[in-house]
Design a protein around this motif. Structure first.
Motif, PDB file in Angstrom:
ATOM      1  N   LYS A 110      69.008  -4.100  38.824  1.00  0.00           N
ATOM      2  CA  LYS A 110      67.720  -3.408  38.930  1.00  0.00           C
ATOM      3  C   LYS A 110      67.002  -3.693  40.250  1.00  0.00           C
ATOM      4  N   PHE A 111      67.735  -4.139  41.247  1.00  0.00           N
ATOM      5  CA  PHE A 111      67.167  -4.391  42.570  1.00  0.00           C
ATOM      6  C   PHE A 111      68.184  -3.925  43.606  1.00  0.00           C
ATOM      7  N   SER A 112      67.815  -3.968  44.867  1.00  0.00           N
ATOM      8  CA  SER A 112      68.733  -3.564  45.946  1.00  0.00           C
ATOM      9  C   SER A 112      69.360  -4.813  46.560  1.00  0.00           C
ATOM     10  N   PRO A 113      70.587  -5.141  46.186  1.00  0.00           N
ATOM     11  CA  PRO A 113      71.209  -6.364  46.712  1.00  0.00           C
ATOM     12  C   PRO A 113      71.484  -6.258  48.205  1.00  0.00           C
ATOM     13  N   LYS A 114      71.209  -7.325  48.916  1.00  0.00           N
ATOM     14  CA  LYS A 114      71.454  -7.366  50.362  1.00  0.00           C
ATOM     15  C   LYS A 114      72.849  -7.904  50.681  1.00  0.00           C
ATOM     16  N   ILE A 115      73.293  -8.892  49.910  1.00  0.00           N
ATOM     17  CA  ILE A 115      74.633  -9.457  50.102  1.00  0.00           C
ATOM     18  C   ILE A 115      75.422  -9.268  48.818  1.00  0.00           C
ATOM     19  N   ILE A 116      76.526  -8.522  48.924  1.00  0.00           N
ATOM     20  CA  ILE A 116      77.418  -8.265  47.795  1.00  0.00           C
ATOM     21  C   ILE A 116      78.777  -8.878  48.108  1.00  0.00           C
ATOM     22  N   CYS A 117      79.299  -9.683  47.204  1.00  0.00           N
ATOM     23  CA  CYS A 117      80.636 -10.275  47.386  1.00  0.00           C
ATOM     24  C   CYS A 117      81.596  -9.695  46.357  1.00  0.00           C
ATOM     25  N   ASP A 118      82.702  -9.143  46.825  1.00  0.00           N
ATOM     26  CA  ASP A 118      83.756  -8.648  45.949  1.00  0.00           C
ATOM     27  C   ASP A 118      84.952  -9.592  46.094  1.00  0.00           C
ATOM     28  N   ILE A 119      85.212 -10.373  45.061  1.00  0.00           N
ATOM     29  CA  ILE A 119      86.296 -11.357  45.071  1.00  0.00           C
ATOM     30  C   ILE A 119      87.553 -10.709  44.503  1.00  0.00           C
ATOM     31  N   GLY A 120      88.631 -10.725  45.290  1.00  0.00           N
ATOM     32  CA  GLY A 120      89.885 -10.141  44.813  1.00  0.00           C
ATOM     33  C   GLY A 120      89.764  -8.653  44.570  1.00  0.00           C
ATOM     34  N   GLY A 121      89.113  -7.946  45.496  1.00  0.00           N
ATOM     35  CA  GLY A 121      88.784  -6.540  45.294  1.00  0.00           C
ATOM     36  C   GLY A 121      89.849  -5.546  45.681  1.00  0.00           C
ATOM     37  N   GLY A 122      91.101  -5.997  45.861  1.00  0.00           N
ATOM     38  CA  GLY A 122      92.166  -5.055  46.211  1.00  0.00           C
ATOM     39  C   GLY A 122      91.906  -4.395  47.550  1.00  0.00           C
ATOM     40  N   TYR A 123      92.177  -3.114  47.658  1.00  0.00           N
ATOM     41  CA  TYR A 123      92.062  -2.445  48.958  1.00  0.00           C
ATOM     42  C   TYR A 123      90.618  -2.174  49.362  1.00  0.00           C
ATOM     43  N   GLY A 124      89.660  -2.351  48.430  1.00  0.00           N
ATOM     44  CA  GLY A 124      88.253  -2.275  48.812  1.00  0.00           C
ATOM     45  C   GLY A 124      87.460  -1.127  48.219  1.00  0.00           C
ATOM     46  N   SER A 125      88.052  -0.384  47.290  1.00  0.00           N
ATOM     47  CA  SER A 125      87.415   0.826  46.778  1.00  0.00           C
ATOM     48  C   SER A 125      86.063   0.558  46.128  1.00  0.00           C
ATOM     49  N   LEU A 126      85.988  -0.442  45.248  1.00  0.00           N
ATOM     50  CA  LEU A 126      84.739  -0.686  44.522  1.00  0.00           C
ATOM     51  C   LEU A 126      83.632  -1.147  45.466  1.00  0.00           C
ATOM     52  N   GLY A 127      83.944  -2.064  46.368  1.00  0.00           N
ATOM     53  CA  GLY A 127      82.940  -2.526  47.321  1.00  0.00           C
ATOM     54  C   GLY A 127      82.400  -1.401  48.187  1.00  0.00           C
ATOM     55  N   VAL A 128      83.276  -0.496  48.592  1.00  0.00           N
ATOM     56  CA  VAL A 128      82.849   0.640  49.411  1.00  0.00           C
ATOM     57  C   VAL A 128      81.919   1.561  48.616  1.00  0.00           C
ATOM     58  N   LYS A 129      82.210   1.763  47.332  1.00  0.00           N
ATOM     59  CA  LYS A 129      81.342   2.600  46.505  1.00  0.00           C
ATOM     60  C   LYS A 129      79.945   1.986  46.391  1.00  0.00           C
ATOM     61  N   LEU A 130      79.877   0.674  46.265  1.00  0.00           N
ATOM     62  CA  LEU A 130      78.571   0.008  46.176  1.00  0.00           C
ATOM     63  C   LEU A 130      77.831   0.088  47.504  1.00  0.00           C
ATOM     64  N   LYS A 131      78.562   0.020  48.600  1.00  0.00           N
ATOM     65  CA  LYS A 131      77.946   0.205  49.919  1.00  0.00           C
ATOM     66  C   LYS A 131      77.384   1.627  50.056  1.00  0.00           C
ATOM     67  N   ARG A 132      78.089   2.587  49.499  1.00  0.00           N
ATOM     68  CA  ARG A 132      77.617   3.971  49.544  1.00  0.00           C
ATOM     69  C   ARG A 132      76.278   4.102  48.807  1.00  0.00           C
ATOM     70  N   HIS A 133      76.123   3.343  47.721  1.00  0.00           N
ATOM     71  CA  HIS A 133      74.880   3.408  46.941  1.00  0.00           C
ATOM     72  C   HIS A 133      73.774   2.569  47.579  1.00  0.00           C
TER      73      HIS A 133
END
Length: 327
Positions: A69-92
């Motif tokens: 419910k807030f806008s995170p400034k630092i997001i850590c994706d541990i073991g995120g494979g090629y990066g799809s999920l982290g990129v989607k969160l960056k898009r948001h």
């Protein structure tokens, strides 16, 4: 191979797509779909091209966005494979820094994927860190202000311990801690509990039990301390063998631990008990030859177990509870 997500049949992808439309809506899918990088297998549906694995990443992203419910400034994706999920969160969350922590060989794949999507992004890699602090890079602490200079940070997992404490807003692990040795899982959980801010969120989606490392890795054995509030605890979408935990870091002791919540869920949920039956296939005859005779015995045993479980579903709740505890 047939074990890869991308090798799912067209029918499976179509089914997942239709389920996801009901879950999150077509507009969310279109906004977050990405099936063009790396030439993945795709299915044409409703004027778009969709990849089976990417649909799951969209579903994960939707769960995370709805619970943070807030806008995170630092997001850590541990073991995120090629990066799809982290990129989607960056898009948001466009102003966030997304940190990928993974094996060095996976970091290379992440760099390729991200640079294809964001060719102008400011990216920090291990090579960049070494060039920035020649001779002393391994002694440097990584601060919040330092990370905020970048769009993406792509580093080996062991560097997580060099992050300053309480600087990360959101940490994610989806379907990879279950593939790690217990000592590595423990190290990551201890680090998460130090690096995550108070009121920060940890999204964890992993199997109840898996034995790909040669012995069972159990979700109930993850060493969560008592400073967590459980925002959500449920079976994952279309993956009954996987449990989703959405946890908020607290500075107060919780009345009920994460493990107690999980055990309570296992007792109360028939669906979860079913998924444990599935997971036993991973630990059957470990280290032995899994021959035809062994497979036949296993199938007979699992069949009778499921008959027994279905019988339990027909008797009163209090008797089911007693039998399950004994079982």
């Amino acid at each position: 191979t047939n074990m890869l997500d991308d090798m799912r049949s067209e029918a499976k992808t179509t089914e997942a797509f239709l389920d996801l439309v009901n879950e999150v809506g077509i507009n969310f899918i279109k906004d977050f779909s990405e099936a063009n990088i790396g030439n993945p297998n795709v299915v044409r549906l409703g004027g778009g091209s969709y990849n089976y694995n990417d649909l799951y990443m969209i579903q994960f992203a939707n769960k995370i966005i709805n619970h943070v419910k807030f806008s995170p400034k630092i997001i850590c994706d541990i073991g995120g494979g090629y990066g799809s999920l982290g990129v989607k969160l960056k898009r948001h969350w466009k102003n966030s820094t997304v940190v990928f922590l993974d094996l060095p060989e996976i970091n290379i794949v992440q760099i390729y994927y991200i640079t294809q999507l964001y060719p102008d992004a400011k990216i920090l890699t291990l090579n960049g860190l070494q060039e920035m602090y020649p001779g002393t890079w391994n002694e440097e602490k990584i601060s919040y202000d330092f990370l905020q200079q970048y769009d993406f940070v792509i580093l080996p997992g062991w560097i997580f311990e060099k992050f300053e404490d309480k600087i990360v807003d959101l940490i994610i692990n989806t379907r990879s801690m279950m593939e790690m040795h217990s000592s590595i899982v423990n190290d990551y959980i201890y680090s998460i509990q130090k690096k995550l801010k108070v009121a920060g969120v940890f999204y964890c989606a992993n199997r109840y039990i898996k034995s790909s490392v040669g012995y069972p890795i159990k979700l109930t054995d993850y060493p969560f301390d008592s400073y967590w509030e459980v925002l959500r605890s449920s079976v994952s979408w279309r993956q009954p063998q996987i449990h989703e935990l959405i946890l908020e870091r607290s500075n107060l002791l919780s009345d009920v631990s994460v493990k107690e919540k999980l055990v309570s869920f296992l007792i109360d949920s028939t669906l979860t008990i079913n998924s444990l039956d599935v997971n036993r296939s991973f630990i059957h005859d470990m280290g032995k030859s899994f021959n035809i005779k062994s497979k036949t015995k296993y199938l007979i045993r699992i069949t009778f177990r499921r008959i027994y479980r279905n019988f339990l579903n027909e008797i009163p709740v209090y008797l089911r509870y007693i039998f399950r505890k004994k079982w």
